[in-house]
Design a protein around this motif. Sequence first.
Motif, PDB file in Angstrom:
ATOM      1  N   LYS A 156       0.572  -1.093  -0.206  1.00  0.00           N
ATOM      2  CA  LYS A 156       0.335  -0.006  -0.060  1.00  0.00           C
ATOM      3  C   LYS A 156       0.819   1.392   0.274  1.00  0.00           C
ATOM      4  CE  LYS A 156      -3.938  -1.475   2.042  1.00  0.00           C
ATOM      5  NZ  LYS A 156      -4.891  -1.518   3.119  1.00  0.00           N
ATOM      6  N   TRP A 157       2.239   0.489   0.459  1.00  0.00           N
ATOM      7  CA  TRP A 157       3.352   2.424   0.423  1.00  0.00           C
ATOM      8  C   TRP A 157       4.094   1.460   1.014  1.00  0.00           C
ATOM      9  CZ3 TRP A 157       6.055   2.781   5.213  1.00  0.00           C
ATOM     10  CH2 TRP A 157       5.460   2.322   5.930  1.00  0.00           C
ATOM     11  N   GLU A 158       5.330   2.251   0.453  1.00  0.00           N
ATOM     12  CA  GLU A 158       6.859   2.325  -0.048  1.00  0.00           C
ATOM     13  C   GLU A 158       7.585   3.991   0.803  1.00  0.00           C
ATOM     14  OE1 GLU A 158       9.413  -0.564  -1.334  1.00  0.00           O
ATOM     15  OE2 GLU A 158      10.132   1.154  -2.670  1.00  0.00           O
ATOM     16  N   THR A 159       8.196   3.477   1.416  1.00  0.00           N
ATOM     17  CA  THR A 159       9.270   5.398   1.791  1.00  0.00           C
ATOM     18  C   THR A 159      10.974   4.699   1.610  1.00  0.00           C
ATOM     19  OG1 THR A 159       9.128   6.639   2.372  1.00  0.00           O
ATOM     20  CG2 THR A 159       9.283   5.707   3.949  1.00  0.00           C
ATOM     21  N   GLY A 160      11.312   5.518   2.199  1.00  0.00           N
ATOM     22  CA  GLY A 160      12.961   4.585   2.061  1.00  0.00           C
ATOM     23  C   GLY A 160      13.584   6.375   2.597  1.00  0.00           C
ATOM     24  N   SER A 161      14.688   5.051   2.546  1.00  0.00           N
ATOM     25  CA  SER A 161      16.491   6.698   2.697  1.00  0.00           C
ATOM     26  C   SER A 161      17.251   5.872   1.741  1.00  0.00           C
ATOM     27  CB  SER A 161      16.537   6.953   3.998  1.00  0.00           C
ATOM     28  OG  SER A 161      15.856   7.740   4.560  1.00  0.00           O
ATOM     29  N   ASN A 162      17.761   7.066   1.258  1.00  0.00           N
ATOM     30  CA  ASN A 162      19.579   6.935   0.246  1.00  0.00           C
ATOM     31  C   ASN A 162      20.068   7.606   1.334  1.00  0.00           C
ATOM     32  OD1 ASN A 162      18.396   5.383  -2.010  1.00  0.00           O
ATOM     33  ND2 ASN A 162      18.765   6.944  -2.909  1.00  0.00           N
TER      34      ASN A 162
END
Length: 198
Positions: free
Chosen positions: A43-49
């Motif tokens: 339903k959602w995805e997020t994150g960081s480099n």
Amino acid sequence: MILAFLLAAGHLYVLPSKVLFMLPADEKSCGVTSVRYGPSDGKWETGSNLAAPDCHFRTWVKPGPLLPAWSDPGGKPVEGALDVTYTIHGGSKPLTATVQPEKIEPSTGGRLSAKAEKAKNTVRVEVTNKSDRPVMLGDSVAARGRPKDDCLGPGPAAVLQSGETLVDIRPGLLSKSMNIWVSEFSDEKTCKWVEVKR
């Protein structure tokens, strides 16, 4: 069989403005370079480099080893099991884990024990949480007196549950007269240096 162990080993700590992942790796790894996460239903995805780590300075938590990775969930609901895909500096392929978010309020003034040993041009410091509440720690250095650097440094390195150990390896000298100084955090930006005799 090893993969099942790795999947069970990760943690996700939810703090007021950010989340801290403690992700399975190995002792040769020096940092996480990216993290993507979301519920398994997609339903959602997020994150960081993340910034490339300075491999002269390495930290991890044992048992594990577990590497830290901070992320801002950007208003996404951090609840229920989350699937995580992450890359380790120098790794050839992404790794995966499933973590269960844990809201945490780190305590201060906990009982800590420490030891240090010299290895070539580096000093390996190990700080263990001997109290029954979690603690959030940053830099751990061997020194004769309180470090002159700001305890904030690069920020918190890990949350330690009871019995867990923060391993911090960095260039330096070690003598019998030195004790361990560790930055102890009450939140993500508030800390003090604490002396731990070895």
